[in-house]
Structure formats: structure tokens, C-alpha cells
Design a protein around this motif. Sequence first.
Motif, PDB file in Angstrom:
ATOM      1  N   ALA A  39      -1.157   5.036  -6.273  1.00  0.00           N
ATOM      2  CA  ALA A  39      -0.018   6.225  -6.310  1.00  0.00           C
ATOM      3  C   ALA A  39      -1.101   7.493  -5.896  1.00  0.00           C
ATOM      4  N   GLN A  40      -2.277   7.443  -6.488  1.00  0.00           N
ATOM      5  CA  GLN A  40      -3.128   8.531  -6.007  1.00  0.00           C
ATOM      6  C   GLN A  40      -3.695   8.557  -4.646  1.00  0.00           C
ATOM      7  N   GLN A  41      -3.829   7.478  -4.206  1.00  0.00           N
ATOM      8  CA  GLN A  41      -4.099   7.344  -2.543  1.00  0.00           C
ATOM      9  C   GLN A  41      -2.906   7.671  -1.788  1.00  0.00           C
ATOM     10  N   ILE A  42      -1.650   7.400  -2.194  1.00  0.00           N
ATOM     11  CA  ILE A  42      -0.576   7.927  -1.557  1.00  0.00           C
ATOM     12  C   ILE A  42      -0.456   9.441  -1.639  1.00  0.00           C
ATOM     13  N   MET A  43      -0.597   9.888  -2.666  1.00  0.00           N
ATOM     14  CA  MET A  43      -0.595  11.586  -2.947  1.00  0.00           C
ATOM     15  C   MET A  43      -1.694  12.107  -2.000  1.00  0.00           C
ATOM     16  N   ASP A  44      -2.839  11.571  -2.002  1.00  0.00           N
ATOM     17  CA  ASP A  44      -3.888  12.297  -1.342  1.00  0.00           C
ATOM     18  C   ASP A  44      -3.678  12.192   0.302  1.00  0.00           C
ATOM     19  N   ALA A  45      -3.015  10.855   0.571  1.00  0.00           N
ATOM     20  CA  ALA A  45      -2.789  10.924   2.272  1.00  0.00           C
ATOM     21  C   ALA A  45      -1.705  11.567   2.708  1.00  0.00           C
ATOM     22  N   ASN A  46      -0.890  12.488   1.797  1.00  0.00           N
ATOM     23  CA  ASN A  46       0.267  13.063   2.140  1.00  0.00           C
ATOM     24  C   ASN A  46       0.249  14.249   1.438  1.00  0.00           C
ATOM     25  N   GLN A  47      -0.800  15.074   1.338  1.00  0.00           N
ATOM     26  CA  GLN A  47      -0.700  16.226   0.774  1.00  0.00           C
ATOM     27  C   GLN A  47       0.131  17.527   0.956  1.00  0.00           C
ATOM     28  N   ASN A  48       0.723  17.496   2.074  1.00  0.00           N
ATOM     29  CA  ASN A  48       1.414  18.466   2.734  1.00  0.00           C
ATOM     30  C   ASN A  48       2.887  18.131   2.299  1.00  0.00           C
ATOM     31  N   ASP A  49       3.146  16.961   1.846  1.00  0.00           N
ATOM     32  CA  ASP A  49       4.644  16.499   1.325  1.00  0.00           C
ATOM     33  C   ASP A  49       4.650  16.294  -0.024  1.00  0.00           C
ATOM     34  N   THR A  50       3.616  16.727  -1.016  1.00  0.00           N
ATOM     35  CA  THR A  50       3.755  16.489  -2.281  1.00  0.00           C
ATOM     36  C   THR A  50       3.778  17.712  -3.111  1.00  0.00           C
ATOM     37  N   PRO A  63      14.088   7.493  -4.562  1.00  0.00           N
ATOM     38  CA  PRO A  63      13.886   6.094  -3.806  1.00  0.00           C
ATOM     39  C   PRO A  63      12.948   5.337  -4.630  1.00  0.00           C
ATOM     40  N   VAL A  64      13.049   4.141  -4.539  1.00  0.00           N
ATOM     41  CA  VAL A  64      12.148   3.061  -5.227  1.00  0.00           C
ATOM     42  C   VAL A  64      11.704   2.189  -4.168  1.00  0.00           C
ATOM     43  N   LEU A  65      10.400   2.020  -4.016  1.00  0.00           N
ATOM     44  CA  LEU A  65       9.845   0.842  -3.086  1.00  0.00           C
ATOM     45  C   LEU A  65       9.421  -0.112  -3.666  1.00  0.00           C
ATOM     46  N   GLU A  66       9.523  -1.401  -3.254  1.00  0.00           N
ATOM     47  CA  GLU A  66       8.981  -2.472  -3.693  1.00  0.00           C
ATOM     48  C   GLU A  66       8.084  -2.879  -2.415  1.00  0.00           C
ATOM     49  N   ILE A  67       6.492  -2.742  -2.691  1.00  0.00           N
ATOM     50  CA  ILE A  67       5.510  -2.775  -1.606  1.00  0.00           C
ATOM     51  C   ILE A  67       4.556  -4.136  -1.810  1.00  0.00           C
ATOM     52  N   ASN A 117       5.891  -1.747  -7.406  1.00  0.00           N
ATOM     53  CA  ASN A 117       6.937  -0.875  -7.243  1.00  0.00           C
ATOM     54  C   ASN A 117       6.443   0.507  -7.412  1.00  0.00           C
ATOM     55  N   GLU A 118       7.024   1.533  -6.470  1.00  0.00           N
ATOM     56  CA  GLU A 118       6.750   2.870  -6.683  1.00  0.00           C
ATOM     57  C   GLU A 118       7.856   3.700  -6.465  1.00  0.00           C
ATOM     58  N   THR A 119       8.341   4.479  -7.503  1.00  0.00           N
ATOM     59  CA  THR A 119       9.136   5.478  -7.576  1.00  0.00           C
ATOM     60  C   THR A 119       8.850   6.718  -7.040  1.00  0.00           C
ATOM     61  N   PHE A 120       9.348   7.561  -5.923  1.00  0.00           N
ATOM     62  CA  PHE A 120       9.369   8.630  -5.680  1.00  0.00           C
ATOM     63  C   PHE A 120      10.158   9.690  -6.107  1.00  0.00           C
ATOM     64  N   LEU A 121       9.629  10.852  -6.806  1.00  0.00           N
ATOM     65  CA  LEU A 121      10.376  11.727  -7.375  1.00  0.00           C
ATOM     66  C   LEU A 121      10.624  12.885  -6.380  1.00  0.00           C
ATOM     67  N   TYR A 122      11.480  13.152  -5.462  1.00  0.00           N
ATOM     68  CA  TYR A 122      11.766  14.176  -4.428  1.00  0.00           C
ATOM     69  C   TYR A 122      12.079  15.556  -5.117  1.00  0.00           C
ATOM     70  N   LEU A 130       4.852  11.050  -7.459  1.00  0.00           N
ATOM     71  CA  LEU A 130       5.077   9.579  -7.763  1.00  0.00           C
ATOM     72  C   LEU A 130       5.274   9.285  -9.327  1.00  0.00           C
ATOM     73  N   ARG A 131       6.102   8.486  -9.897  1.00  0.00           N
ATOM     74  CA  ARG A 131       6.260   7.983 -11.060  1.00  0.00           C
ATOM     75  C   ARG A 131       5.204   7.369 -12.023  1.00  0.00           C
ATOM     76  N   ALA A 132       4.185   6.832 -11.034  1.00  0.00           N
ATOM     77  CA  ALA A 132       2.895   6.121 -11.661  1.00  0.00           C
ATOM     78  C   ALA A 132       2.134   7.108 -12.235  1.00  0.00           C
ATOM     79  N   LEU A 133       2.228   8.238 -11.761  1.00  0.00           N
ATOM     80  CA  LEU A 133       1.202   9.288 -12.112  1.00  0.00           C
ATOM     81  C   LEU A 133       1.753  10.280 -13.215  1.00  0.00           C
ATOM     82  N   GLN A 134       2.886   9.848 -13.724  1.00  0.00           N
ATOM     83  CA  GLN A 134       3.557  10.876 -14.732  1.00  0.00           C
ATOM     84  C   GLN A 134       2.991  10.373 -16.135  1.00  0.00           C
ATOM     85  N   PRO A 135       2.770  11.350 -16.950  1.00  0.00           N
ATOM     86  CA  PRO A 135       2.347  11.174 -18.309  1.00  0.00           C
ATOM     87  C   PRO A 135       3.418  10.426 -18.975  1.00  0.00           C
TER      88      PRO A 135
END
Length: 135
Positions: A39-50, A63-67, A117-122, A130-135
Amino acid sequence: MRKAITHAIISALLAATSLASCPAWAQADSWEAYETQAAQQIMDANQNDTYYGEPPVILASIPVLEIDLNGDGSVRHIKVVREPQNEPQTAQYAIDAVMRAAPFPDVTNLPKPWRFNETFLYDWALRFQLRALQP
């Protein structure tokens, strides 16, 4: 001399690019740890969209993805397991975000199936957290 300087600049840029695309990861010993790092890698790679901080009370899209991964951490398949009702294009945005962050670290030390799975919170600006980074 000019050729040597150009070569040195190109070499430095290539080194910086390859270091940026390969984050230093401690080898995850559980899927929970791996998902947090991914999740942190996804956030880091998409800094302009987070966005960071508290998500809005009402989100634009979730949206929820199964990777599915190959053993080397490359993406084998992505399935949308929850299609968003609002802003349906965010499912594709989420897939694109994962692909920009790939490849992920090797998963051969983790139990199969190599899937998470990863849940995207738009938010309403269509930036995600990303839900995985929520406390």
C-alpha cells in the motif's frame, strides 16, 4: 569533455531512477505486513493522485481490487471485486495505480495464493488513500 559530462549526467539520472523504483523493503513475514508495504509503495508511486489524513465522511468512490502476484512480485492479474456505484472510472484508475507501483517484492516466502485485496478510498477530487494504511 562534453561527452564525459553528458555520460555522467545520464548515469546519475539512471541510478536515481532505478533507486526510486525499487524501495528498500524489509522482507515481510506475513500477508498483513506485505499488504501494508505494498500500500505504501502504491501511494509513493502515485503521489499526484493521493491524499493523506482523515478521509472525507462521504467518499466519492470505493473500488476494491484483488491483486494476484507471481512469485517475483510482478502482477499476474487484477480483478475488480467491488465496482464503485459513483465515479465508475475510478476502478480503472485504481488498476492503473497498482500497475504504476509494480513490481512488488518477492512473495515466495509467503503462503499461497499470492494474492491480496486493496480498497481505494477516493475523495471528490478523485484522489485516493488506501484502506491498508488507515489506523
